[in-house]
Design a protein around this motif. Structure first.
Motif, PDB file in Angstrom:
ATOM      1  N   CYS A   9      32.503 -41.657  22.739  1.00 34.84           N
ATOM      2  CA  CYS A   9      31.934 -40.304  22.829  1.00 34.84           C
ATOM      3  C   CYS A   9      31.162 -39.961  21.561  1.00 34.84           C
ATOM      4  N   HIS A  16      48.926 -37.552  23.238  1.00 38.42           N
ATOM      5  CA  HIS A  16      48.787 -38.722  24.114  1.00 38.42           C
ATOM      6  C   HIS A  16      47.408 -38.829  24.749  1.00 38.42           C
ATOM      7  N   SER A  17      46.386 -38.284  24.124  1.00 37.45           N
ATOM      8  CA  SER A  17      45.033 -38.340  24.676  1.00 37.45           C
ATOM      9  C   SER A  17      44.229 -39.473  24.048  1.00 37.45           C
ATOM     10  N   ARG A  18      43.163 -39.874  24.747  1.00 36.95           N
ATOM     11  CA  ARG A  18      42.246 -40.890  24.247  1.00 36.95           C
ATOM     12  C   ARG A  18      40.822 -40.360  24.339  1.00 36.95           C
ATOM     13  N   VAL A  19      40.053 -40.602  23.269  1.00 40.47           N
ATOM     14  CA  VAL A  19      38.625 -40.285  23.271  1.00 40.47           C
ATOM     15  C   VAL A  19      37.921 -41.601  22.979  1.00 40.47           C
ATOM     16  N   ILE A  20      37.107 -42.057  23.923  1.00 36.09           N
ATOM     17  CA  ILE A  20      36.518 -43.379  23.854  1.00 36.09           C
ATOM     18  C   ILE A  20      35.014 -43.291  24.106  1.00 36.09           C
ATOM     19  N   TYR A  38      47.885 -36.318  27.800  1.00 37.52           N
ATOM     20  CA  TYR A  38      47.650 -37.519  28.597  1.00 37.52           C
ATOM     21  C   TYR A  38      46.240 -37.595  29.176  1.00 37.52           C
ATOM     22  N   SER A  39      45.264 -37.027  28.495  1.00 36.70           N
ATOM     23  CA  SER A  39      43.887 -37.034  28.990  1.00 36.70           C
ATOM     24  C   SER A  39      43.090 -38.182  28.387  1.00 36.70           C
ATOM     25  N   THR A  40      42.050 -38.576  29.108  1.00 29.28           N
ATOM     26  CA  THR A  40      41.082 -39.542  28.595  1.00 29.28           C
ATOM     27  C   THR A  40      39.704 -38.918  28.712  1.00 29.28           C
ATOM     28  N   ALA A  62      35.877 -40.085  28.113  1.00 32.04           N
ATOM     29  CA  ALA A  62      35.108 -41.313  27.895  1.00 32.04           C
ATOM     30  C   ALA A  62      33.622 -41.075  28.133  1.00 32.04           C
ATOM     31  N   CYS A  67      47.550 -40.247  19.710  1.00 31.30           N
ATOM     32  CA  CYS A  67      46.218 -40.301  20.316  1.00 31.30           C
ATOM     33  C   CYS A  67      45.417 -41.488  19.796  1.00 31.30           C
ATOM     34  N   THR A  68      44.345 -41.808  20.515  1.00 33.40           N
ATOM     35  CA  THR A  68      43.431 -42.882  20.132  1.00 33.40           C
ATOM     36  C   THR A  68      42.009 -42.350  20.138  1.00 33.40           C
TER      37      THR A  68
END
Length: 185
Positions: free
Chosen positions: A39, A33-37, A12-14, A16, A56-57
Protein backbone atom coordinates in the motif's frame (compact mmCIF):
# COMPACT_ATOMS: atom_id res chain seq x y z
CA UNK A 1 -9.28 15.32 1.45
CA UNK A 2 -10.90 13.17 4.05
CA UNK A 3 -12.10 14.57 7.38
CA UNK A 4 -10.45 11.65 9.21
CA UNK A 5 -8.53 8.50 8.44
CA UNK A 6 -8.29 7.38 4.84
CA UNK A 7 -8.97 3.77 5.85
CA UNK A 8 -9.86 2.53 9.31
CA UNK A 9 -10.10 -1.24 9.67
CA UNK A 10 -10.91 -3.50 12.60
CA UNK A 11 -9.04 -6.46 14.07
CA UNK A 12 -7.88 -9.31 11.80
CA UNK A 13 -8.09 -7.11 8.69
CA UNK A 14 -5.95 -7.14 5.57
CA UNK A 15 -5.46 -4.01 3.49
CA UNK A 16 -3.70 -4.80 0.21
CA UNK A 17 -2.69 -2.74 -2.83
CA UNK A 18 -4.47 0.44 -1.67
CA UNK A 19 -3.55 4.12 -1.73
CA UNK A 20 -4.39 6.83 0.80
CA UNK A 21 -3.33 10.44 0.20
CA UNK A 22 -3.99 13.80 1.83
CA UNK A 23 -6.10 12.66 4.78
CA UNK A 24 -6.61 14.70 7.96
CA UNK A 25 -6.06 11.54 10.01
CA UNK A 26 -3.93 8.48 9.33
CA UNK A 27 -3.74 7.25 5.77
CA UNK A 28 -4.33 3.65 6.88
CA UNK A 29 -5.16 2.72 10.47
CA UNK A 30 -5.67 -0.85 11.64
CA UNK A 31 -6.39 -2.63 14.90
CA UNK A 32 -4.70 -5.73 16.36
CA UNK A 33 -3.75 -8.66 14.11
CA UNK A 34 -4.03 -6.62 10.90
CA UNK A 35 -1.84 -6.68 7.79
CA UNK A 36 -1.06 -3.83 5.40
CA UNK A 37 0.59 -5.11 2.24
CA UNK A 38 1.77 -3.26 -0.90
CA UNK A 39 0.00 0.00 0.00
CA UNK A 40 0.91 3.68 -0.28
CA UNK A 41 0.07 6.23 2.43
CA UNK A 42 1.23 9.76 1.73
CA UNK A 43 0.69 13.37 2.72
CA UNK A 44 -1.46 12.76 5.80
CA UNK A 45 -1.92 16.30 7.00
CA UNK A 46 -2.11 15.81 10.78
CA UNK A 47 -1.23 12.16 11.38
CA UNK A 48 0.72 9.03 10.49
CA UNK A 49 0.82 7.36 7.10
CA UNK A 50 0.23 3.81 8.39
CA UNK A 51 -0.74 3.28 12.04
CA UNK A 52 -1.25 -0.25 13.38
CA UNK A 53 -1.72 -1.61 16.89
CA UNK A 54 -0.31 -4.96 18.08
CA UNK A 55 0.47 -8.28 16.34
CA UNK A 56 0.47 -6.58 12.91
CA UNK A 57 2.48 -6.78 9.69
CA UNK A 58 3.45 -3.97 7.31
CA UNK A 59 5.13 -5.24 4.15
CA UNK A 60 6.16 -3.72 0.81
CA UNK A 61 4.50 -0.35 1.51
CA UNK A 62 5.44 3.25 0.81
CA UNK A 63 4.87 5.91 3.48
CA UNK A 64 5.95 9.37 2.33
CA UNK A 65 5.50 13.04 3.19
CA UNK A 66 3.22 12.43 6.18
CA UNK A 67 3.22 15.06 8.92
CA UNK A 68 3.88 12.44 11.59
CA UNK A 69 5.41 8.94 11.40
CA UNK A 70 5.45 7.12 8.08
CA UNK A 71 4.76 3.76 9.75
CA UNK A 72 3.80 3.53 13.43
CA UNK A 73 3.24 0.20 15.19
CA UNK A 74 2.63 -1.11 18.70
CA UNK A 75 3.95 -4.43 20.07
CA UNK A 76 4.81 -7.72 18.42
CA UNK A 77 4.73 -6.36 14.87
CA UNK A 78 6.81 -7.04 11.79
CA UNK A 79 7.76 -4.13 9.53
CA UNK A 80 9.76 -5.15 6.46
CA UNK A 81 10.59 -4.24 2.85
CA UNK A 82 9.03 -0.76 3.09
CA UNK A 83 10.08 2.65 1.78
CA UNK A 84 9.65 5.55 4.23
CA UNK A 85 10.65 9.00 3.02
CA UNK A 86 10.18 12.65 4.00
CA UNK A 87 7.93 11.97 7.00
CA UNK A 88 8.04 14.93 9.36
CA UNK A 89 10.64 16.47 7.08
CA UNK A 90 8.57 19.55 6.23
CA UNK A 91 7.63 20.11 9.88
CA UNK A 92 10.99 19.94 11.70
CA UNK A 93 10.91 19.19 15.40
CA UNK A 94 7.92 16.86 15.22
CA UNK A 95 10.25 13.89 15.92
CA UNK A 96 8.31 12.11 13.19
CA UNK A 97 10.08 8.95 12.09
CA UNK A 98 10.08 6.88 8.97
CA UNK A 99 9.28 3.96 11.30
CA UNK A 100 8.19 4.30 14.94
CA UNK A 101 7.83 1.37 17.35
CA UNK A 102 5.81 2.13 20.47
CA UNK A 103 5.85 -1.27 22.09
CA UNK A 104 7.75 -4.50 22.58
CA UNK A 105 9.03 -7.48 20.62
CA UNK A 106 8.72 -6.06 17.11
CA UNK A 107 11.03 -6.70 14.15
CA UNK A 108 12.06 -3.98 11.68
CA UNK A 109 14.06 -5.29 8.72
CA UNK A 110 15.08 -4.51 5.13
CA UNK A 111 13.48 -1.06 4.92
CA UNK A 112 14.61 2.05 3.03
CA UNK A 113 14.34 5.02 5.39
CA UNK A 114 15.36 8.37 3.86
CA UNK A 115 14.91 12.08 4.52
CA UNK A 116 12.68 11.73 7.59
CA UNK A 117 12.90 13.90 10.71
CA UNK A 118 14.02 10.63 12.41
CA UNK A 119 14.83 7.30 10.73
CA UNK A 120 13.76 4.46 13.05
CA UNK A 121 12.75 5.30 16.60
CA UNK A 122 11.63 3.21 19.57
CA UNK A 123 9.57 5.54 21.75
CA UNK A 124 8.47 3.23 24.57
CA UNK A 125 11.62 2.86 26.66
CA UNK A 126 9.79 1.94 29.85
CA UNK A 127 7.07 -0.49 30.65
CA UNK A 128 6.52 -3.77 32.44
CA UNK A 129 9.08 -5.67 30.37
CA UNK A 130 12.22 -5.07 28.30
CA UNK A 131 11.42 -3.80 24.83
CA UNK A 132 12.97 -6.72 22.95
CA UNK A 133 12.68 -5.04 19.53
CA UNK A 134 15.03 -6.09 16.73
CA UNK A 135 16.14 -3.58 14.09
CA UNK A 136 18.45 -4.94 11.38
CA UNK A 137 19.31 -4.94 7.67
CA UNK A 138 17.89 -1.47 7.01
CA UNK A 139 19.20 1.36 4.83
CA UNK A 140 19.00 4.88 6.28
CA UNK A 141 20.08 8.08 4.56
CA UNK A 142 19.78 11.78 5.35
CA UNK A 143 17.45 11.50 8.34
CA UNK A 144 17.82 13.89 11.26
CA UNK A 145 18.81 10.83 13.32
CA UNK A 146 18.98 7.42 11.66
CA UNK A 147 18.45 4.89 14.48
CA UNK A 148 17.28 5.78 17.98
CA UNK A 149 16.36 3.16 20.59
CA UNK A 150 17.29 2.20 24.13
CA UNK A 151 20.33 -0.13 23.88
CA UNK A 152 20.46 -3.89 24.60
CA UNK A 153 19.19 -5.74 26.49
CA UNK A 154 16.03 -3.71 25.82
CA UNK A 155 16.46 -3.59 22.03
CA UNK A 156 18.83 -4.97 19.47
CA UNK A 157 19.95 -2.68 16.68
CA UNK A 158 22.19 -4.48 14.22
CA UNK A 159 25.70 -3.06 13.84
CA UNK A 160 25.84 0.20 11.93
CA UNK A 161 27.92 0.29 8.76
CA UNK A 162 28.61 3.92 7.88
CA UNK A 163 29.41 4.52 4.21
CA UNK A 164 29.67 8.27 4.65
CA UNK A 165 33.23 8.34 3.33
CA UNK A 166 32.62 5.97 0.43
CA UNK A 167 34.70 2.86 -0.02
CA UNK A 168 33.90 -0.80 -0.42
CA UNK A 169 30.45 -2.24 -0.09
CA UNK A 170 31.10 -5.44 1.81
CA UNK A 171 30.18 -6.65 5.25
CA UNK A 172 30.14 -10.19 6.58
CA UNK A 173 27.59 -9.46 9.33
CA UNK A 174 24.07 -10.43 8.18
CA UNK A 175 22.48 -8.20 10.84
CA UNK A 176 24.11 -4.93 9.76
CA UNK A 177 22.18 -1.68 9.25
CA UNK A 178 23.52 0.74 6.66
CA UNK A 179 23.91 4.49 7.02
CA UNK A 180 24.63 6.95 4.22
CA UNK A 181 23.91 10.14 6.14
CA UNK A 182 25.92 12.56 4.02
CA UNK A 183 25.58 10.69 0.76
CA UNK A 184 24.49 13.01 -2.02
CA UNK A 185 25.15 16.21 -0.08
Amino acid sequence: LSGGDGMLVGIYSTVAECKARGNQGAGIQGKDHSRVIECTASESINANGIFLNNFCTVRDCTAAKNKMHGIRVGSKCRVFNNTCAENGWYVPGTNAAGIAIEGWNSVVERNIICNNDWGVIVTNAGGPQPNGNMIFNNYASRNGFDYQAPPPPQNYIGPLEDFTGGGGFTNANPWVNFKFSTWGQ
